[in-house]
Design an enzyme around this catalytic site. Structure first.
Site, PDB file in Angstrom:
ATOM      1  N   GLU A 190      43.664 -31.238 -40.406  1.00  0.00           N
ATOM      2  CA  GLU A 190      44.443 -32.330 -40.727  1.00  0.00           C
ATOM      3  C   GLU A 190      43.918 -32.385 -39.392  1.00  0.00           C
ATOM      4  O   GLU A 190      45.125 -33.027 -38.431  1.00  0.00           O
ATOM      5  CB  GLU A 190      45.623 -32.258 -40.510  1.00  0.00           C
ATOM      6  N   ASN A 236      40.197 -28.813 -42.946  1.00  0.00           N
ATOM      7  CA  ASN A 236      40.935 -29.303 -44.118  1.00  0.00           C
ATOM      8  C   ASN A 236      41.989 -30.328 -44.538  1.00  0.00           C
ATOM      9  O   ASN A 236      42.376 -30.495 -42.571  1.00  0.00           O
ATOM     10  CB  ASN A 236      41.393 -27.791 -44.887  1.00  0.00           C
ATOM     11  N   HIS A 258      47.169 -33.336 -52.042  1.00  0.00           N
ATOM     12  CA  HIS A 258      47.945 -34.536 -52.744  1.00  0.00           C
ATOM     13  C   HIS A 258      48.033 -35.662 -53.379  1.00  0.00           C
ATOM     14  O   HIS A 258      48.586 -36.869 -52.761  1.00  0.00           O
ATOM     15  CB  HIS A 258      49.025 -34.020 -51.716  1.00  0.00           C
ATOM     16  N   GLU A 271      45.248 -28.119 -52.430  1.00  0.00           N
ATOM     17  CA  GLU A 271      46.803 -27.982 -52.689  1.00  0.00           C
ATOM     18  C   GLU A 271      46.617 -29.023 -53.696  1.00  0.00           C
ATOM     19  O   GLU A 271      47.843 -30.061 -53.415  1.00  0.00           O
ATOM     20  CB  GLU A 271      47.309 -29.213 -51.277  1.00  0.00           C
ATOM     21  N   ASP A 288      48.655 -31.260 -56.157  1.00  0.00           N
ATOM     22  CA  ASP A 288      49.304 -31.660 -56.855  1.00  0.00           C
ATOM     23  C   ASP A 288      49.322 -33.046 -57.032  1.00  0.00           C
ATOM     24  O   ASP A 288      48.914 -33.895 -56.512  1.00  0.00           O
ATOM     25  CB  ASP A 288      50.953 -30.972 -56.399  1.00  0.00           C
TER      26      ASP A 288
END
Ligand code: XIL
Length: 344
Positions: A158, A199, A235, A265, A267
């Site tokens: 990030e 990432n 996400h 990640e 979701d």
């Protein structure tokens, strides 16, 4: 004669029934990882060590469906270096042992981030050389410890801002933008075998942020910095998902740089979805299936991982973003992934 035909027919039917139930049994026993293997795709999720240690229903899912794991929190800097140069690998080691016992790969998350940084760093004042030494020591000690156990690291997490350009973090402020290149070089020195990833989130379709991520990794490649791939956190929200064509195009431009993509990640938030719960779960499921299809079709998308396992534990409380519900029953999302993996 008539009786004979009946007998034959009856037997043939019995055999067929047996065969069908055998095949059904096989299909049920086949986990997502067996289907994913045909695409050379790793499939897995983020692990909470509390569940790993004493919830057999949780580990049953991992062992049936997953071939790659990542620690949700246990390998972040606040956990691994709680005091300066005093390292704690206890939980990460437990996960590494579990993964290797069950023939699963282990992803490392994360060597450098601006969150979950230990207090001794945030409460201190450091000049450039001091902070550089802290960064180098942390990256190299952790990467060396997990050498041969972690197959891929999120080296930097990030680092791009949501409004464009580099994120203003304690690392970037003191060390300058090129701390990222040095972080990757330190990681490669400490573990020459692990694949090294950048990432980030909200950079899966084509937008300002994904253009910034692309520009960053392109520059790193041009400078000969050892980077192997980009982690797309993904996400997502069912209310405004990225376009699948754009996700495919983004993966393709990274492939053209020679970079792999891991969906790291995944979701799907769905609170506020206008519809019945069944419609909501179906819509979440469709997004799961669509993304897995895009990944399978992309030449460089090699892992699909969810951030958590079941809805009883997610970093998005009150939502139901994962493939299993809170009682470990597979949801429409699970079946959509299964179909997407079978489909092609
Ligand atoms: C989250 C964890 O899931 C939470 O338990 C923790 O409190 C905060 O961090 N992007 C990342 C992950 O890279 O490390 C974050 O994990 C979620 C967002």
């Amino acid at each position: 004669m008539y009786l004979g035909i009946w007998f034959l027919k009856g037997n043939a039917m019995k055999h067929t029934a047996l065969l069908v139930s055998l095949l059904l049994g096989m299909a049920q026993a086949q986990g997502l990882k067996d289907l994913a293997q045909k695409h050379d795709l790793l499939i897995g999720g983020a692990i909470d060590l509390r569940y790993l240690l004493d919830d057999p229903d949780y580990t049953d899912i991992l062992e049936k469906d997953f071939n790659v794991l990542v620690a949700e929190n246990a390998m972040k800097m606040d956990a691994t270096e709680p005091q300066q140069n005093e390292f704690n690998f206890a939980l990460g080691d437990l996960l590494a042992t579990y993964a290797s016992k069950h023939n699963m790969k282990l992803r490392g998350h994360t060597l450098l981030w601006h969150q979950q940084v230990p207090k001794w760093i945030t409460s201190g004042t450091w000049n450039k050389d001091e902070l550089e030494a802290i960064m180098k020591n942390h990256i190299q000690t952790v990467a060396a410890h997990y050498q041969g156990k972690v197959f891929a690291w999120d080296v930097v997490n990030e680092a791009i801002s949501d409004s464009g350009g580099m994120r203003d973090t304690l690392w970037q402020k003191t060390l300058g933008d090129d701390y990222i290149a040095r972080a990757f070089r330190y990681a490669r020195e400490a573990d020459p075998e692990a694949k090294l990833f950048y990432n980030d989130y909200s950079s899966e379709g084509m937008n300002q942020k994904s253009n910034d991520v692309y520009a960053l990794v392109k520059k790193l490649k041009e400078q000969g910095v050892p980077i192997d791939g980009v982690g797309m956190q993904m996400h997502l929200s069912v209310l405004n998902p990225p376009s699948m064509e754009e996700v495919a195009a983004n993966m393709k431009r990274l492939a053209d740089l020679g970079l792999e993509v891991h969906i790291t990640e995944f979701d799907v938030r769905s609170a506020g979805y206008p519809g019945t719960p069944a419609e909501r779960h179906a819509a979440v499921g469709k997004l799961y299936g669509d993304v897995v299809k895009v990944c399978v079709q992309a030449s460089n998308c090699t892992a699909f991982m969810t951030w958590g396992v079941a809805d009883n534990h997610t970093w998005l409380p009150g939502d139901s973003p994962l493939m299993y519900d809170g009682f470990y029953n597979p949801k429409p999302a699970y079946f959509a992934v299964q179909e997407a993996l079978k489909g092609q």
